[in-house]
Design an enzyme around this catalytic site. Sequence first.
Site, PDB file in Angstrom:
ATOM      1  N   HIS A 111       0.853  -1.192   0.000  1.00 50.17           N
ATOM      2  CA  HIS A 111       0.000   0.000   0.000  1.00 50.17           C
ATOM      3  C   HIS A 111       0.885   1.237   0.000  1.00 50.17           C
ATOM      4  O   HIS A 111       1.843   1.315   0.764  1.00 50.17           O
ATOM      5  CB  HIS A 111      -0.893  -0.009   1.234  1.00 50.17           C
ATOM      6  CG  HIS A 111      -1.680   1.257   1.400  1.00 50.17           C
ATOM      7  ND1 HIS A 111      -2.436   1.794   0.374  1.00 50.17           N
ATOM      8  CD2 HIS A 111      -1.831   2.103   2.454  1.00 50.17           C
ATOM      9  CE1 HIS A 111      -3.002   2.909   0.791  1.00 50.17           C
ATOM     10  NE2 HIS A 111      -2.654   3.126   2.052  1.00 50.17           N
ATOM     11  N   HIS A 113       0.701   5.806  -1.042  1.00 48.90           N
ATOM     12  CA  HIS A 113      -0.081   6.951  -1.506  1.00 48.90           C
ATOM     13  C   HIS A 113       0.689   7.615  -2.648  1.00 48.90           C
ATOM     14  O   HIS A 113       0.785   8.837  -2.708  1.00 48.90           O
ATOM     15  CB  HIS A 113      -0.303   7.966  -0.369  1.00 48.90           C
ATOM     16  CG  HIS A 113      -1.027   7.399   0.815  1.00 48.90           C
ATOM     17  ND1 HIS A 113      -0.880   7.895   2.089  1.00 48.90           N
ATOM     18  CD2 HIS A 113      -1.913   6.383   0.908  1.00 48.90           C
ATOM     19  CE1 HIS A 113      -1.636   7.199   2.920  1.00 48.90           C
ATOM     20  NE2 HIS A 113      -2.275   6.269   2.239  1.00 48.90           N
ATOM     21  N   ASP A 136       0.515  -5.793 -20.369  1.00 53.05           N
ATOM     22  CA  ASP A 136       1.468  -6.779 -19.859  1.00 53.05           C
ATOM     23  C   ASP A 136       1.230  -7.094 -18.381  1.00 53.05           C
ATOM     24  O   ASP A 136       1.028  -8.237 -17.996  1.00 53.05           O
ATOM     25  CB  ASP A 136       2.905  -6.237 -19.954  1.00 53.05           C
ATOM     26  CG  ASP A 136       3.439  -6.180 -21.374  1.00 53.05           C
ATOM     27  OD1 ASP A 136       2.861  -6.830 -22.254  1.00 53.05           O
ATOM     28  OD2 ASP A 136       4.452  -5.472 -21.576  1.00 53.05           O
ATOM     29  N   HIS A 176      -8.150   7.704  -1.599  1.00 55.71           N
ATOM     30  CA  HIS A 176      -7.141   7.200  -0.662  1.00 55.71           C
ATOM     31  C   HIS A 176      -5.835   6.871  -1.381  1.00 55.71           C
ATOM     32  O   HIS A 176      -4.863   7.609  -1.245  1.00 55.71           O
ATOM     33  CB  HIS A 176      -7.732   5.976   0.066  1.00 55.71           C
ATOM     34  CG  HIS A 176      -6.822   5.386   1.086  1.00 55.71           C
ATOM     35  ND1 HIS A 176      -7.164   4.333   1.889  1.00 55.71           N
ATOM     36  CD2 HIS A 176      -5.550   5.692   1.424  1.00 55.71           C
ATOM     37  CE1 HIS A 176      -6.155   4.033   2.685  1.00 55.71           C
ATOM     38  NE2 HIS A 176      -5.171   4.837   2.426  1.00 55.71           N
ATOM     39  N   TYR A 230       7.180 -14.313 -21.232  1.00 62.27           N
ATOM     40  CA  TYR A 230       8.250 -13.331 -21.097  1.00 62.27           C
ATOM     41  C   TYR A 230       9.231 -13.688 -19.980  1.00 62.27           C
ATOM     42  O   TYR A 230       8.840 -14.286 -18.977  1.00 62.27           O
ATOM     43  CB  TYR A 230       7.619 -11.955 -20.804  1.00 62.27           C
ATOM     44  CG  TYR A 230       8.590 -10.854 -20.502  1.00 62.27           C
ATOM     45  CD1 TYR A 230       9.232 -10.179 -21.526  1.00 62.27           C
ATOM     46  CD2 TYR A 230       8.860 -10.489 -19.189  1.00 62.27           C
ATOM     47  CE1 TYR A 230      10.126  -9.165 -21.246  1.00 62.27           C
ATOM     48  CE2 TYR A 230       9.756  -9.472 -18.902  1.00 62.27           C
ATOM     49  CZ  TYR A 230      10.386  -8.823 -19.937  1.00 62.27           C
ATOM     50  OH  TYR A 230      11.265  -7.819 -19.655  1.00 62.27           O
TER      51      TYR A 230
END
Length: 233
Positions: A111, A113, A136, A176, A230
């Site tokens: 997580h 910001h 991709d 958020h 890939y």
Amino acid sequence: MPAVSEVPASMREAVDAAKQKVADLHAELPRWGLVVWTAGNVSERVKGVDGAPDLLVIKPSGVSYDELDADAMVVTDLKGELVEGTRSPSSDTAAHAYVYEHMPEVGGVVHTHSTYATAWAARGEEIPCVLTMMGDEFGGPIPVGPFAIIGDDSIGRGIVETLSGHRSKAVLMQNHGPFTIGGDAKAAVKAAVLLEEVAKTVHVSRQLGDPLPIEQRHIDSLFDRYQNVYGQH
Ligand SMILES: [Zn+2]
């Protein structure tokens, strides 16, 4: 499964390895410009052994990135309850734990910001799939999750409801910021880095006019090739 009050001996080695890995990966967040101050967090699931429940390793709350070595990491169960560590876990631990509890294929959660991704989140607009690198890595647009405030399981629920059955490894939680998932913590960090890059590029493209969409069949083949063919095998 019963709660555990300490790391079972059978999981000691795996937990210690995860602490080192998660500590090292935290350094990638400031390195790629995804966080300021103490914001942002990386976690990794440690699979339960011999009937013991899964655990997760995450950073402690409110500690400077310079101090985040392996010993500083904390261990919780999948309810977010502290199992090992001298400091309280990140305030986002409940959201990470909810994702692990409800998405068994997920082994890492990140997580941040980060600026551009969060700018899209503030407008509640999905990032359209107009770059081959989006095809991709994410297999389509980056979806928006619901507005949710920290304190109960609503952030975790919003992440799971948005990403379940979706190709994207990233969700923009409205107003958020982004959460990304992966098979392990490194894959989730990679998704966070690439997400910020595409959020920035599509934003810049928008300033110049309307980005051209990519046909679905091309997105499908980009995603299939990158996910399955890939790289080094
Ligand atoms: Zn946040």
